[in-house]
Design a protein around this motif. Structure first.
Motif, PDB file in Angstrom:
ATOM      1  N   GLY A  30       0.834  -1.211   0.000  1.00 59.61           N
ATOM      2  CA  GLY A  30       0.000   0.000   0.000  1.00 59.61           C
ATOM      3  C   GLY A  30       0.859   1.248   0.000  1.00 59.61           C
ATOM      4  O   GLY A  30       1.683   1.455  -0.881  1.00 59.61           O
ATOM      5  N   ASP A  31       0.666   2.071   1.023  1.00 62.45           N
ATOM      6  CA  ASP A  31       1.435   3.317   1.147  1.00 62.45           C
ATOM      7  C   ASP A  31       2.790   3.103   1.810  1.00 62.45           C
ATOM      8  O   ASP A  31       3.501   4.063   2.097  1.00 62.45           O
ATOM      9  N   TYR A  32       3.156   1.855   2.063  1.00 63.86           N
ATOM     10  CA  TYR A  32       4.428   1.522   2.696  1.00 63.86           C
ATOM     11  C   TYR A  32       5.245   0.626   1.772  1.00 63.86           C
ATOM     12  O   TYR A  32       4.719  -0.031   0.890  1.00 63.86           O
ATOM     13  N   THR A  33       6.546   0.586   2.031  1.00 63.21           N
ATOM     14  CA  THR A  33       7.444  -0.321   1.311  1.00 63.21           C
ATOM     15  C   THR A  33       8.299  -1.037   2.345  1.00 63.21           C
ATOM     16  O   THR A  33       8.836  -0.414   3.261  1.00 63.21           O
ATOM     17  N   HIS A  34       8.406  -2.352   2.183  1.00 64.73           N
ATOM     18  CA  HIS A  34       9.278  -3.150   3.045  1.00 64.73           C
ATOM     19  C   HIS A  34      10.580  -3.385   2.297  1.00 64.73           C
ATOM     20  O   HIS A  34      10.570  -3.720   1.112  1.00 64.73           O
ATOM     21  N   ILE A  35      11.688  -3.192   2.992  1.00 66.04           N
ATOM     22  CA  ILE A  35      13.016  -3.387   2.408  1.00 66.04           C
ATOM     23  C   ILE A  35      13.697  -4.514   3.172  1.00 66.04           C
ATOM     24  O   ILE A  35      13.825  -4.462   4.396  1.00 66.04           O
ATOM     25  N   LYS A  36      14.134  -5.532   2.444  1.00 69.94           N
ATOM     26  CA  LYS A  36      14.868  -6.650   3.047  1.00 69.94           C
ATOM     27  C   LYS A  36      16.338  -6.457   2.721  1.00 69.94           C
ATOM     28  O   LYS A  36      16.712  -6.275   1.562  1.00 69.94           O
ATOM     29  N   THR A  37      17.191  -6.507   3.746  1.00 68.66           N
ATOM     30  CA  THR A  37      18.626  -6.315   3.542  1.00 68.66           C
ATOM     31  C   THR A  37      19.362  -7.639   3.605  1.00 68.66           C
ATOM     32  O   THR A  37      18.841  -8.634   4.109  1.00 68.66           O
ATOM     33  N   ILE A  64      10.184  -7.250 -10.821  1.00 71.22           N
ATOM     34  CA  ILE A  64       9.767  -8.589 -11.233  1.00 71.22           C
ATOM     35  C   ILE A  64       8.249  -8.734 -11.294  1.00 71.22           C
ATOM     36  O   ILE A  64       7.752  -9.634 -11.962  1.00 71.22           O
ATOM     37  N   ASN A  65       7.544  -7.866 -10.602  1.00 72.13           N
ATOM     38  CA  ASN A  65       6.092  -7.784 -10.726  1.00 72.13           C
ATOM     39  C   ASN A  65       5.657  -6.427 -10.191  1.00 72.13           C
ATOM     40  O   ASN A  65       6.494  -5.589  -9.875  1.00 72.13           O
ATOM     41  N   ARG A  66       4.369  -6.223 -10.106  1.00 68.04           N
ATOM     42  CA  ARG A  66       3.860  -4.910  -9.726  1.00 68.04           C
ATOM     43  C   ARG A  66       4.301  -4.465  -8.336  1.00 68.04           C
ATOM     44  O   ARG A  66       4.462  -3.275  -8.072  1.00 68.04           O
ATOM     45  N   SER A  67       4.531  -5.420  -7.448  1.00 63.36           N
ATOM     46  CA  SER A  67       4.820  -5.032  -6.068  1.00 63.36           C
ATOM     47  C   SER A  67       6.214  -5.399  -5.568  1.00 63.36           C
ATOM     48  O   SER A  67       6.524  -5.133  -4.418  1.00 63.36           O
ATOM     49  N   VAL A  68       7.075  -5.996  -6.425  1.00 69.19           N
ATOM     50  CA  VAL A  68       8.404  -6.409  -5.953  1.00 69.19           C
ATOM     51  C   VAL A  68       9.492  -5.955  -6.924  1.00 69.19           C
ATOM     52  O   VAL A  68       9.378  -6.139  -8.130  1.00 69.19           O
TER      53      VAL A  68
END
Length: 140
Positions: A30-37, A64-68
């Motif tokens: 949504g209005d947030y983004t998760h970042i994996k390090t 790779i897709n709409r959300s990643v």
């Protein structure tokens, strides 16, 4: 490798600095983004994916897709066709959309061609010093 940093707002009064080449993927929520390090940390950014990516000026990332969005250096496997997938070296697997499959394949092949080993016939075999004798099925 690039040693640029990005600074992200990770809380109301909190900023976090991250090395760009340590980010494995961005995932929209949504209005947030998760970042994996690479260190295993997951940061939550108070911006949508589009605006988060605008803050990160790097050609290391591929959608790779709409959300990643992933860093192409961590992609270890790309499978297209009826059951497509993208696997990262942390055993994270995402399903790519049809729209991005050809681009992913090209980036993956280009990255592998720049690697130090050669790939013959599309398959890379890496062997240890041990013997690889084939056993008969009844001997197993």
């Amino acid at each position: 490798m690039d040693h640029k940093h990005a600074v992200f707002k990770t809380g109301r009064n909190e900023l976090t600095k991250v090395l760009i080449n340590e980010i494995i993927y961005f995932k929209a929520d949504g209005d947030y983004t998760h970042i994996k390090t690479y260190a295993g940390e997951t940061l939550t950014i108070c911006k949508n994916l589009k605006n988060t990516l605008a803050d990160v000026d790097s050609d290391l990332f591929v959608r790779i897709n709409r959300s990643v969005v992933v860093i192409h250096l961590f992609i270890t496997r790309v499978k297209t066709g009826t059951e497509p997938l993208v696997q990262l070296n942390h055993s994270v697997v995402f399903r790519p959309s049809k729209k991005y499959q050809n681009e992913l394949k090209q980036i993956f092949v280009h990255t592998m061609n720049r690697a130090s080993h050669t790939v013959k016939g599309g398959v890379s075999h890496i062997y240890s010093g041990r013997s690889h004798n084939k056993q008969k099925p009844e001997d197993r």
